[in-house]
Each structure stands twice: as C-alpha cells, then as structure tokens.
Design an enzyme around this catalytic site. Structure first.
Site, PDB file in Angstrom:
ATOM      1  N   ARG A 125     -35.182  79.327  47.894  1.00 36.21           N
ATOM      2  CA  ARG A 125     -35.926  78.352  47.094  1.00 36.21           C
ATOM      3  C   ARG A 125     -35.904  76.981  47.762  1.00 36.21           C
ATOM      4  O   ARG A 125     -36.917  76.285  47.809  1.00 36.21           O
ATOM      5  CB  ARG A 125     -35.345  78.238  45.686  1.00 36.21           C
ATOM      6  CG  ARG A 125     -36.032  77.133  44.872  1.00 36.21           C
ATOM      7  CD  ARG A 125     -35.672  77.141  43.404  1.00 36.21           C
ATOM      8  NE  ARG A 125     -34.254  77.096  43.180  1.00 36.21           N
ATOM      9  CZ  ARG A 125     -33.625  77.822  42.260  1.00 36.21           C
ATOM     10  NH1 ARG A 125     -34.300  78.671  41.523  1.00 36.21           N
ATOM     11  NH2 ARG A 125     -32.325  77.708  42.082  1.00 36.21           N
ATOM     12  N   LEU A 178     -27.166  74.055  48.773  1.00 31.25           N
ATOM     13  CA  LEU A 178     -28.108  73.293  47.960  1.00 31.25           C
ATOM     14  C   LEU A 178     -29.156  74.254  47.419  1.00 31.25           C
ATOM     15  O   LEU A 178     -29.985  74.755  48.175  1.00 31.25           O
ATOM     16  CB  LEU A 178     -28.757  72.208  48.826  1.00 31.25           C
ATOM     17  CG  LEU A 178     -29.759  71.261  48.174  1.00 31.25           C
ATOM     18  CD1 LEU A 178     -29.100  70.439  47.081  1.00 31.25           C
ATOM     19  CD2 LEU A 178     -30.383  70.349  49.233  1.00 31.25           C
ATOM     20  N   HIS A 179     -29.093  74.533  46.124  1.00 29.53           N
ATOM     21  CA  HIS A 179     -30.043  75.514  45.595  1.00 29.53           C
ATOM     22  C   HIS A 179     -30.481  75.261  44.160  1.00 29.53           C
ATOM     23  O   HIS A 179     -31.472  75.818  43.707  1.00 29.53           O
ATOM     24  CB  HIS A 179     -29.424  76.921  45.643  1.00 29.53           C
ATOM     25  CG  HIS A 179     -28.455  77.181  44.522  1.00 29.53           C
ATOM     26  ND1 HIS A 179     -27.158  76.729  44.539  1.00 29.53           N
ATOM     27  CD2 HIS A 179     -28.613  77.818  43.335  1.00 29.53           C
ATOM     28  CE1 HIS A 179     -26.550  77.085  43.429  1.00 29.53           C
ATOM     29  NE2 HIS A 179     -27.408  77.736  42.674  1.00 29.53           N
ATOM     30  N   ARG A 180     -29.765  74.425  43.422  1.00 30.96           N
ATOM     31  CA  ARG A 180     -30.020  74.295  41.990  1.00 30.96           C
ATOM     32  C   ARG A 180     -31.387  73.666  41.744  1.00 30.96           C
ATOM     33  O   ARG A 180     -31.755  72.672  42.376  1.00 30.96           O
ATOM     34  CB  ARG A 180     -28.906  73.479  41.345  1.00 30.96           C
ATOM     35  CG  ARG A 180     -28.843  73.609  39.836  1.00 30.96           C
ATOM     36  CD  ARG A 180     -27.557  73.026  39.298  1.00 30.96           C
ATOM     37  NE  ARG A 180     -26.418  73.862  39.633  1.00 30.96           N
ATOM     38  CZ  ARG A 180     -26.031  74.915  38.915  1.00 30.96           C
ATOM     39  NH1 ARG A 180     -26.701  75.264  37.834  1.00 30.96           N
ATOM     40  NH2 ARG A 180     -24.977  75.626  39.280  1.00 30.96           N
TER      41      ARG A 180
END
Length: 359
Positions: A241, A206-208
């Site tokens: 992030r 999960l990074h977008r």
C-alpha cells in the site's frame, strides 16, 4: 475439548502458533484438546506456502475461506456466513480469536449467535481512536467474549473502565503471546538475501492508512526519513500500500540512500530486529517486538495501544511532522534497562491454554 481458531493475517498465525505449540505440549501430557484452524484469507500473502508453516513450526489451517480484497462490510459478512457453516458442522466448545482484524470480529459474531464460548487473545487493547476499523473490531469482540486474555495491566484497566464486571466475562492477565513467539524464533532468524552484514542501522516500517493515505502526513514522514538517511543507514521493507501511494504522490520521493526491500518474512524481520540500532514504525506489533529485542522505538503515530512502552521510556510517540520526528531522533532519551516484566516473560501461551482446560 474442541477449539476452533479463526485467523486472517500472517501476524495472527505467528501469534497463534505459540498457543498451538502449547496445545500440542499439553496434549502430549494427556490433555484432551483438539484445535481446528480457519484461515479466512483476509490478508492474502503469497509467502504463506507450506514452507512458511514448516519453517515457522505452525500448524497449517484446516479450512481456507479465500475471503479478502473487498470492503470491510463485504468481507466481514462473507466471513460470518462461512464461519457459521463450519461451526455448525464442527460443533466446537470454544472459538478462539486474536487481536482486531475483520476476521476477529466475524468469528466472534458467528460464535456468539450460536452460543459458542469465545476466547479473545489480546483483549482490552484500546487506541481510543474510533476512526481506526481495528478499534471497532476489538471493542465489539471483547464485548461478546467469554474469556478475555489481556496482555497487560493497562488492558485490564481498560476493560474495568468499560464495565466488564457486568458482562459475565472472565478477565485474565495472561501476558502477551508475541513475547512467547519472539523468544521461540530468536535463534531461527534469517538474514534477508539482498543484504550484506549491516550494523548501526534504523529499521523502519510504514503502512498504516492514516499515514499512507494522507499526503501531508506521508510527506512529513518521508522528509524526516530522508534527512536521517544522510546520517545513518535506514532499511525500509515497503508495504504494497505504501509503495502504491508513493507512486501516486509523485512529489514525495524516498532518498536513494534508504534501502528499500519488498515485504519480508517474519524470520527476516527477526534478524533485522536483532541487528538494528533503532526502530521507527507505525506498526503496533513492531513496537512490542522492538522491546522484546531490546531496541528503542520511535512510533510514527499520534497514539499507541502500548502505552506502557512510552511510560517506561522504551518508546516515544511522534506525529507525522518532520521537525518533531527529527527532534525525537536526535534528542529522545530512551531507557536502556530492558529487564522489566511488561508482557509475561514468555509464559502467556501456557496461561491461556491452562485457563481454557480448567474453565
């Protein structure tokens, strides 16, 4: 023939490594090819040491520009200036770019203004979401390239719909270099150190920004993952992030039943892909890698560039709503037969290098 390859992120090095190995193979057979690699430094990764290049059997970059951690415009402008200086010095026949990063666009712009031929690997991909900076980068890079290497027939069709026949570019259905890499690294997988032997787990990433920067979307995804974790083990290598955003959004808590890991090297990810039961991700590349390793995938996005995976039943798209994600987890019917040629069966690099040699 001299080729300069511009790369800016670790995934691009892994993709380009397949083509670099094919260049060396063709050189051993007498082809006159020289490759020079520029690393812009767009995504700094402390794990990209000399050991990384040795383990991954990837050539080390000849130039490191050290440009990263700034706004899109500042990064692209600084890269453009430094890449142009190298091109003027090296005078290559081709500039090769991959994918859709700011490094991709900067390399393409620098070469186009110097009338150097451009080869774009992963051309023609479209999410049709122009809020994504990657979409802007890939459209502009395609438009000024000389050779467009498309991984799929859908990418070919996207370019045809945009009028590529009027650009003077040559379009090639090459297949996907990521499949070349998956086949090469399959037997080199390494188990992540903190983990014991696990089976029947979900591998999640999960990074977008569209998910991590939106409290409603992030909350819905985490709530769904927490509920799934009550039934099945989830392993989540956590992007910096995402970790930062979770720390800022104090009312969003990840369940203690989810195994959180620091970002992993590619060979560790290959191990987890080989041994997991299901992939849940908002990554573009991991959707394909799930297919390469014969794993079903739930994509935590509203759209995907890899529509053929959805059409063939290997992937299901969900948005960030908790109930929609849970419904997909419980009810999605995935295709179990992975014996279909969607991405070139590991021969993309050979096609790309042969096209460059014979252009």
């Amino acid at each position: 023939m001299k080729i300069i390859t511009v790369l800016g992120a670790k995934p691009q090095f892994i993709k380009a490594g397949s083509v670099s190995r094919e260049i060396e193979r063709q050189k051993s057979l007498g082809a006159d090819i020289q490759e020079i690699i520029i690393h812009t430094g767009q995504h700094y990764d402390a794990n990209m040491s000399d050991v990384f290049f040795e383990e991954m059997q990837i050539p080390k970059p000849d130039y490191f520009l050290g440009i990263g951690g700034n706004t899109h415009g500042a990064m692209t402008g600084q890269m453009l200036e430094k890449i142009e200086a190298i091109l003027l010095q090296e005078k290559p026949d081709w500039l090769m770019i991959y994918g859709d990063t700011n490094s991709t666009l900067a390399g393409a712009l620098a070469a186009a203004k110097l009338h150097i031929k451009i080869a774009h690997v992963e051309a023609g991909l479209r999410s049709f979401n122009t809020k994504m900076p990657e979409e802007i980068n890939r459209i502009l890079a395609d438009r000024i390239s000389t050779l467009l290497f498309c991984p799929t027939p859908v990418a070919l069709a996207n370019l045809a719909a945009e009028g590529v026949q009027h650009w003077g570019a040559k379009v090639v259905l090459s297949g996907d270099v990521m499949q070349d890499g998956a086949l090469f690294y399959h037997d080199l997988a390494q188990k992540p150190d903190p983990l014991t032997q696990l089976t029947d787990f979900v591998l999640c990433t999960l990074h977008r920004a569209e998910n991590t920067d939106d409290i409603k979307r992030l909350s819905g995804i985490v709530a769904a993952l927490n509920q799934i974790a009550e039934m099945r083990q989830i392993i989540l290598p956590l992007h910096p992030r995402t970790r930062q955003k979770l720390a800022e959004m104090e009312n969003i808590k990840i369940s203690s039943k989810i195994i959180l890991l620091n970002p992993l090297g590619y060979l560790n990810m290959v191990y987890l892909l080989k041994h997991c039961a299901l992939v849940m991700t908002d990554s573009g590349g991991l959707q394909k890698e799930a297919f390469f390793f014969h794993k079903p995938c739930i994509t935590l996005r509203d759209e995907t560039e890899w529509v053929e995976l959805v059409e063939h039943g290997y992937n299901v798209l969900v948005d960030a709503d908790k109930e929609i994600i849970l419904n997909a987890y419980h009810s999605a019917k995935f295709t179990e037969d992975f014996n279909v040629n969607l991405y070139g069966e590991g021969k993309a690099s050979a096609r790309i290098v042969s096209e460059l040699v014979n252009f």
